[in-house]
Scaffold this motif. Structure first.
Motif, PDB file in Angstrom:
ATOM      1  N   PRO A   1     -15.562   4.770  -5.173  1.00  0.00           N
ATOM      2  CA  PRO A   1     -14.515   5.445  -5.954  1.00  0.00           C
ATOM      3  C   PRO A   1     -13.136   5.166  -5.346  1.00  0.00           C
ATOM      4  CG  PRO A   1     -16.339   6.930  -5.491  1.00  0.00           C
ATOM      5  CD  PRO A   1     -16.572   5.697  -4.664  1.00  0.00           C
ATOM      6  N   THR A   2     -12.168   4.926  -6.216  1.00  0.00           N
ATOM      7  CA  THR A   2     -10.815   4.645  -5.742  1.00  0.00           C
ATOM      8  C   THR A   2      -9.815   5.542  -6.470  1.00  0.00           C
ATOM      9  OG1 THR A   2     -10.561   2.911  -7.400  1.00  0.00           O
ATOM     10  CG2 THR A   2     -11.308   2.233  -5.203  1.00  0.00           C
ATOM     11  N   LYS A   3      -8.669   5.695  -5.859  1.00  0.00           N
ATOM     12  CA  LYS A   3      -7.615   6.547  -6.393  1.00  0.00           C
ATOM     13  C   LYS A   3      -6.371   5.708  -6.644  1.00  0.00           C
ATOM     14  CE  LYS A   3      -5.068  10.791  -5.313  1.00  0.00           C
ATOM     15  NZ  LYS A   3      -4.892  11.880  -4.314  1.00  0.00           N
ATOM     16  N   SER A   4      -5.716   5.967  -7.768  1.00  0.00           N
ATOM     17  CA  SER A   4      -4.482   5.243  -8.069  1.00  0.00           C
ATOM     18  C   SER A   4      -3.408   5.619  -7.061  1.00  0.00           C
ATOM     19  CB  SER A   4      -4.000   5.577  -9.490  1.00  0.00           C
ATOM     20  OG  SER A   4      -4.915   5.097 -10.447  1.00  0.00           O
ATOM     21  N   LEU A   5      -2.655   4.630  -6.621  1.00  0.00           N
ATOM     22  CA  LEU A   5      -1.588   4.851  -5.644  1.00  0.00           C
ATOM     23  C   LEU A   5      -0.282   5.206  -6.351  1.00  0.00           C
ATOM     24  CD1 LEU A   5      -2.299   1.881  -3.192  1.00  0.00           C
ATOM     25  CD2 LEU A   5      -3.164   4.228  -3.105  1.00  0.00           C
ATOM     26  N   ASN A   6       0.508   5.997  -5.684  1.00  0.00           N
ATOM     27  CA  ASN A   6       1.802   6.426  -6.229  1.00  0.00           C
ATOM     28  C   ASN A   6       2.751   5.225  -6.291  1.00  0.00           C
ATOM     29  OD1 ASN A   6       4.358   7.541  -6.690  1.00  0.00           O
ATOM     30  ND2 ASN A   6       3.779   9.467  -5.711  1.00  0.00           N
ATOM     31  N   LYS A   7       3.367   5.013  -7.470  1.00  0.00           N
ATOM     32  CA  LYS A   7       4.254   3.864  -7.642  1.00  0.00           C
ATOM     33  C   LYS A   7       5.722   4.220  -7.436  1.00  0.00           C
ATOM     34  CE  LYS A   7       1.174   1.718 -11.032  1.00  0.00           C
ATOM     35  NZ  LYS A   7       1.061   1.133 -12.390  1.00  0.00           N
ATOM     36  N   GLY A   8       6.009   5.504  -7.198  1.00  0.00           N
ATOM     37  CA  GLY A   8       7.399   5.938  -7.084  1.00  0.00           C
ATOM     38  C   GLY A   8       8.144   5.251  -5.949  1.00  0.00           C
ATOM     39  N   LYS A   9       7.514   5.210  -4.765  1.00  0.00           N
ATOM     40  CA  LYS A   9       8.189   4.603  -3.618  1.00  0.00           C
ATOM     41  C   LYS A   9       8.335   3.099  -3.789  1.00  0.00           C
ATOM     42  CE  LYS A   9       7.027   8.154  -0.224  1.00  0.00           C
ATOM     43  NZ  LYS A   9       6.426   8.476   1.075  1.00  0.00           N
ATOM     44  N   MET A  10       7.347   2.477  -4.443  1.00  0.00           N
ATOM     45  CA  MET A  10       7.455   1.043  -4.709  1.00  0.00           C
ATOM     46  C   MET A  10       8.633   0.752  -5.635  1.00  0.00           C
ATOM     47  SD  MET A  10       6.125  -2.017  -4.236  1.00  0.00           S
ATOM     48  CE  MET A  10       4.367  -1.950  -3.880  1.00  0.00           C
ATOM     49  N   LYS A  11       8.851   1.613  -6.627  1.00  0.00           N
ATOM     50  CA  LYS A  11       9.986   1.435  -7.539  1.00  0.00           C
ATOM     51  C   LYS A  11      11.300   1.547  -6.789  1.00  0.00           C
ATOM     52  CE  LYS A  11       7.607   3.085 -11.703  1.00  0.00           C
ATOM     53  NZ  LYS A  11       7.537   4.154 -12.748  1.00  0.00           N
ATOM     54  N   ARG A  12      11.381   2.507  -5.859  1.00  0.00           N
ATOM     55  CA  ARG A  12      12.611   2.661  -5.079  1.00  0.00           C
ATOM     56  C   ARG A  12      12.824   1.461  -4.154  1.00  0.00           C
ATOM     57  NH1 ARG A  12      10.911   8.107  -5.292  1.00  0.00           N
ATOM     58  NH2 ARG A  12       9.772   7.972  -3.322  1.00  0.00           N
ATOM     59  N   PHE A  13      11.725   0.947  -3.601  1.00  0.00           N
ATOM     60  CA  PHE A  13      11.828  -0.233  -2.744  1.00  0.00           C
ATOM     61  C   PHE A  13      12.377  -1.422  -3.523  1.00  0.00           C
ATOM     62  CE2 PHE A  13       9.823  -4.247  -1.485  1.00  0.00           C
ATOM     63  CZ  PHE A  13      10.279  -4.365  -0.179  1.00  0.00           C
TER      64      PHE A  13
ATOM     65  N   LEU B   1       0.809  -1.223   0.000  1.00  0.00           N
ATOM     66  CA  LEU B   1       0.000   0.000   0.000  1.00  0.00           C
ATOM     67  C   LEU B   1       0.844   1.276   0.000  1.00  0.00           C
ATOM     68  CD1 LEU B   1      -2.738  -1.074   2.570  1.00  0.00           C
ATOM     69  CD2 LEU B   1      -3.025  -0.781   0.102  1.00  0.00           C
ATOM     70  N   SER B   2       2.050   1.212   0.534  1.00  0.00           N
ATOM     71  CA  SER B   2       2.830   2.447   0.701  1.00  0.00           C
ATOM     72  C   SER B   2       4.120   2.501  -0.105  1.00  0.00           C
ATOM     73  CB  SER B   2       3.194   2.631   2.182  1.00  0.00           C
ATOM     74  OG  SER B   2       4.114   1.629   2.606  1.00  0.00           O
ATOM     75  N   GLY B   3       4.660   1.342  -0.490  1.00  0.00           N
ATOM     76  CA  GLY B   3       5.960   1.322  -1.158  1.00  0.00           C
ATOM     77  C   GLY B   3       7.113   1.469  -0.190  1.00  0.00           C
ATOM     78  N   GLU B   4       6.836   1.417   1.117  1.00  0.00           N
ATOM     79  CA  GLU B   4       7.879   1.549   2.128  1.00  0.00           C
ATOM     80  C   GLU B   4       7.859   0.344   3.060  1.00  0.00           C
ATOM     81  OE1 GLU B   4       7.100   5.278   4.032  1.00  0.00           O
ATOM     82  OE2 GLU B   4       8.305   6.383   2.581  1.00  0.00           O
ATOM     83  N   SER B   5       9.033   0.019   3.586  1.00  0.00           N
ATOM     84  CA  SER B   5       9.154  -1.109   4.503  1.00  0.00           C
ATOM     85  C   SER B   5       9.019  -0.605   5.938  1.00  0.00           C
ATOM     86  CB  SER B   5      10.508  -1.787   4.301  1.00  0.00           C
ATOM     87  OG  SER B   5      10.637  -2.898   5.152  1.00  0.00           O
ATOM     88  N   PRO B   6       8.137  -1.208   6.752  1.00  0.00           N
ATOM     89  CA  PRO B   6       7.850  -0.638   8.079  1.00  0.00           C
ATOM     90  C   PRO B   6       9.001  -0.725   9.067  1.00  0.00           C
ATOM     91  CG  PRO B   6       6.744  -2.753   7.794  1.00  0.00           C
ATOM     92  CD  PRO B   6       7.310  -2.382   6.464  1.00  0.00           C
TER      93      PRO B   6
END
Length: 865
Positions: free
Chosen positions: A704-716, A630-635
């Protein structure tokens, strides 16, 4: 320029630092020259044209600038004014500029008149200290001269407006103060108490002041990373400020090898900068380069990462065809074995119809494929026969094409592929045959702790499968392989990868698995053409939970759930499967299971603490996967594995406001219900599937849904690329965690140390700086009135720092009221004599010595009545 007999003659006069009268100090006397140097250099014929010279062209007659009188080092007290001057000769016009520690000086207090360049500094502070460089340039060339300005702080001898300037600076006493009054003695005693510092000469017992300010070496905006293409010149350039000169530098490659000059490499260093230049850079030059700069006060180091990039190698395998229909098919391939030193940005898929052998018959099916698979949806005809090939590309260029695929014939409408229902095989290990008896082995797909995975195809049917070749040299390794094959017979479910066959011989053990062509789920999500929203993420988690629910019903725990082990069935749909049960174990009642393996970011706290694991251990990993999805970041990701493990054991995580801005509270609650420190508090698979977050995204509850940002997932994913293997045994990680604690004996930094060669090179820097004492500025004779204060000043260099002793008429200077010795780390030494008496007259000697030698200088002091 003046004419003498029709020929030009250049006169270069001597000069001195122009200080305001009230700001003059001992350093100015360094600029005074002998009487012979005060005269004009009348015979210095610069730019003289002879009969032969007159035939030269104007360009040939140009003379490059050069310094007839270079800049000189000097020292001034804080708050005083100073200036640098240099005499320059050369063909006109000449342009002159000034640098301070390598940076351009923008000041109105500069001039260039009659061949003399000047820079004046007003009310100097410690920030004005450092190296000043005068650069002279004309069309014939460029020259420079540098000098160092030392800023000192002297409080022992207060100055007055009556202060005079001579070879020795002094303060004229009051006319009434012909003898040392009791008040004066009290002031002298008080002054001694203020400046009590251990003296360099314990025999004489005068008071000594030694200054030390700022870091020994400070880098000025050094580069962190340099990237060049193969064949280009690479330049690693580091500027620095040194608190003293000289300096010594060396460069270390990968903390292992000393960088020295060679056919392609050169190393240049000065007192303000150091460079490594590599001509025709090649991939082998990639790595970290550390410059170590040392002066007599200390050292500093900085590391620059050099990347030499090239276009990538071709994809390692030929494209494989799957999901063949009348007008479409799916291609999959393996990425290049070498990415060129920088990330592969994508792939170009090319197609050629069979029977067309001309080079131009290859056409592009797509030029922007981001994954190692592609669904060809157009351009293909029923009955057509085609071959495919793939090129990889990065920021440096496009690779050569891969090997061509086998020729594929498109199906007809009558041969439309039927939907196959899931069929499962209970595998019995074949001990009479080898896998190669039935399968052709193709390119390598991956490497793990267990062994290697290859793509294979059945010799009779052409079915594409994956072959897991175990490293089974020992009985223990063979037992582990048989264990995984046995577990796979219990895991027949649509969301789990299936085992199709197994072979064991004396030479090898192989498990044949279904070939899943869709690639890793997370890599699929970042595709620009792929939808990534909170509902799609919930559906992925639902499938994973369904698969793991079946696994847990068999009382089996996976123990290695991570993004790499969640893969897509194909390149177009959203179906997933769970793979790699190599670390899985069956739980036995009454027999606690303790393990020491996993991946730091995804492993549960009980694994790190070496406590019994259970089905709940997998649920923690699923919570981490959902958080990243969901976030593209590791907790729990830390700066190193030890820090990551510490975060996990403390169950410390937070929902970053920016990363979770578009995520529902139900999703956050779902994650929090899995990332519980206490195993007993985590949701089970059944409970997770019934969670409100899962229910809220059923087909009956669309919203209604919103597309999530893929930038952080790419960096991950980019970070994961370099961390996928090699850290499976957490027992070692726990020990590393303990050894890195501050209170642990023998604790050290995470980075590896220097090699022996590097250590020796760094240690040699100190030897390079060592020198016997040498006086850069000697004492000067002086005549002063009784009652005045005399300051005998000299400048001595040497390393190790010389020990200084003062003598009067060959006897050590006696410790008495009004005698003060000053010794600075920059080598400036002074003997201050207050309230002079006739008995203070004589020859004063400053003797400096260290282990390498000794030097002396002397001057006469005459005290007049």
């Amino acid at each position: 320029m003046e004419k003498d007999g029709g020929k030009p003659k250049t006169y270069v006069s001597t000069f001195r630092l122009a200080l305001k009268p009230q700001a003059r100090s001992f350093c100015v006397e360094e600029q005074r020259e002998d009487a012979t140097k005060r005269t004009f250099m009348g015979n210095n014929k610069l730019g003289v044209s002879s009969a032969t010279d007159s035939r030269r062209t104007p360009v040939q007659a140009l003379e490059a600038p050069h310094f007839k009188q270079p800049l000189r080092d000097c020292a001034v007290c804080e708050g005083r004014d100073a200036s640098f001057q240099g005499a320059i000769a050369g063909s006109r016009p000449l342009s002159v500029s000034w640098l301070h520690n390598g940076k351009r000086v923008h000041s109105s207090n500069t001039s260039f008149q009659n061949g003399v360049a000047s820079l004046t500094l007003s009310q100097c502070s410690h920030g004005d200290g450092g190296t000043y460089t005068c650069v002279a340039e004309n069309t014939a060339g460029k020259r420079s001269s540098s000098a160092v300005l030392h800023i000192t702080t002297t409080k022992e001898i207060p100055r007055t407006s009556n202060q005079l300037h001579s070879e020795v600076t002094f303060k004229v006493g009051s006319p009434k103060n012909t003898e040392l009054s009791s008040a004066s003695k009290e002031r002298s005693v008080h002054r001694e108490e203020e400046v009590k510092v251990p003296t360099a000469n314990r025999d004489t017992n005068p008071q000594t002041k030694v200054s030390s300010k700022g870091p020994p070496v400070e880098f000025v905006d050094p580069p962190e990373q340099v990237e060049v293409r193969v064949g280009e010149q690479a330049r690693l350039h580091c500027e620095f400020r040194s608190s003293s000169v000289p300096v010594a530098c060396c460069w270390i490659y990968k903390k292992n090898k000393v960088v020295v000059g060679g056919p392609r490499m050169s190393v240049r260093s000065s007192e303000t900068q150091s460079d490594v230049e590599i001509s025709q850079a090649c991939p082998e030059d990639t790595g970290s380069y550390t410059v170590v700069v040392r002066n007599v006060k200390g050292s500093a180091q900085h590391t620059v990462s050099l990347g030499v990039i090239d276009r990538p190698d071709p994809p390692a395998s030929q494209p494989v065809i799957a999901q063949l229909s009348t007008e479409s098919l799916v291609l999959s391939w393996t990425g290049p074995s070498y990415d060129g030193g920088t990330a592969v940005l994508g792939y170009k898929v090319e197609v050629r119809q069979e029977g067309q052998d001309e080079p131009e018959s290859w056409t592009e099916a797509t030029s922007r494929c981001k994954n190692t698979s592609y669904h060809v949806l157009s351009g293909l005809e029923p009955h057509g026969q085609y071959r495919f090939r793939v090129r990889a590309y990065n920021s440096a260029g496009v690779s050569e094409p891969s090997q061509e695929s086998e020729c594929v014939k498109m199906a007809t409408k009558e041969e439309k592929k039927k939907e196959e229902s899931e069929s499962y095989v209970t595998v019995t290990i074949d001990t009479n045959h080898k896998a190669k008896d039935f399968y052709n082995v193709h390119e390598k797909l991956g490497v793990g702790k267990f062994g290697q995975v290859f793509r294979m195809s059945h010799k009779d049917t052409g079915q594409v499968v994956a072959g897991k070749f175990y490293r089974a040299r020992t009985a223990k390794e063979r037992t582990a392989a048989r264990k995984e094959i046995s577990l796979m017979n219990s895991l027949h479910h649509p969301k789990l990868a299936q085992c199709l066959a197994a072979y064991e011989t004396r030479a090898e053990m192989v498990m044949v698995m279904e070939y899943i062509a869709g690639g890793e789920l997370f890599a699929r999500i970042v595709d620009d053409n792929f939808e990534h929203t909170e509902p799609t993420s919930a559906r992925y988690m639902q499938q994973i939970l369904e698969g793991m629910q079946y696994v847990h019903k068999q009382n089996i725990v996976h123990l290695d759930l991570k993004p790499e082990n969640i893969v897509c069935v194909d390149t177009t749909g959203t179906r997933i499967k769970i793979i790699d049960f190599g670390l899985a174990s069956e739980l036995e009642e009454g027999k606690p299971l303790l393990v020491m393996h996993g991946t730091p970011e995804f492993v549960a706290p009980e694994v790190i603490n070496y406590e019994p694991v259970g089905l709940e251990t997998d649920m923690w990993s699923l919570g981490v996967i959902c958080f990243i999805l969901l976030s593209g970041e590791s907790p729990f990701q830390g700066n190193n594995d030890a820090e990551t493990l510490a975060h996990v054991t403390a169950a410390q995580f937070e929902f970053d406001e920016e990363s979770f801005e578009d995520i529902s509270d139900e999703a956050k609650g779902f994650i929090s219900s899995l990332l519980k420190r206490d195993q007993r508090c985590r949701l089970s698979c059944a409970e997770a599937l019934a969670h409100p977050w899962m229910v809220s995204f059923t087909p009956l509850n669309r919203r209604p849904t919103k597309s999530l940002n893929k930038g952080k997932m790419k960096r991950f994913l980019a970070k994961r690329k370099w961390k996928k293997t090699g850290k499976a045994v957490l027992a070692l990680q726990r020990m590393a965690n303990l050894s890195n604690r501050p209170d642990s004996p023998g604790s050290s930094s995470e980075e590896p140390g220097w090699s022996q060669e590097a250590e020796e090179a760094i240690q040699s820097l100190d030897k390079q700086l060592q020198s016997e004492p040498r006086f850069q500025r000697t004492l000067r004779d002086a005549t002063l009135p009784k009652g005045a204060t005399a300051r005998l000043t000299c400048l001595v260099n040497g390393y190790p720092q010389p020990e200084v002793k003062w003598l009067q008429n060959d006897e050590p200077v006696s410790g008495s009221v009004g005698v003060t010795v000053e010794q600075h780390e920059d080598g400036l030494c002074s003997l201050v004599l207050a309230d002079l008496e006739p008995s203070d007259s004589g020859v004063y000697v400053c003797r400096a010595s260290n282990k390498l030698g000794e030097a002396m200088c002397s001057a006469k002091l005459k005290v007049e009545m």
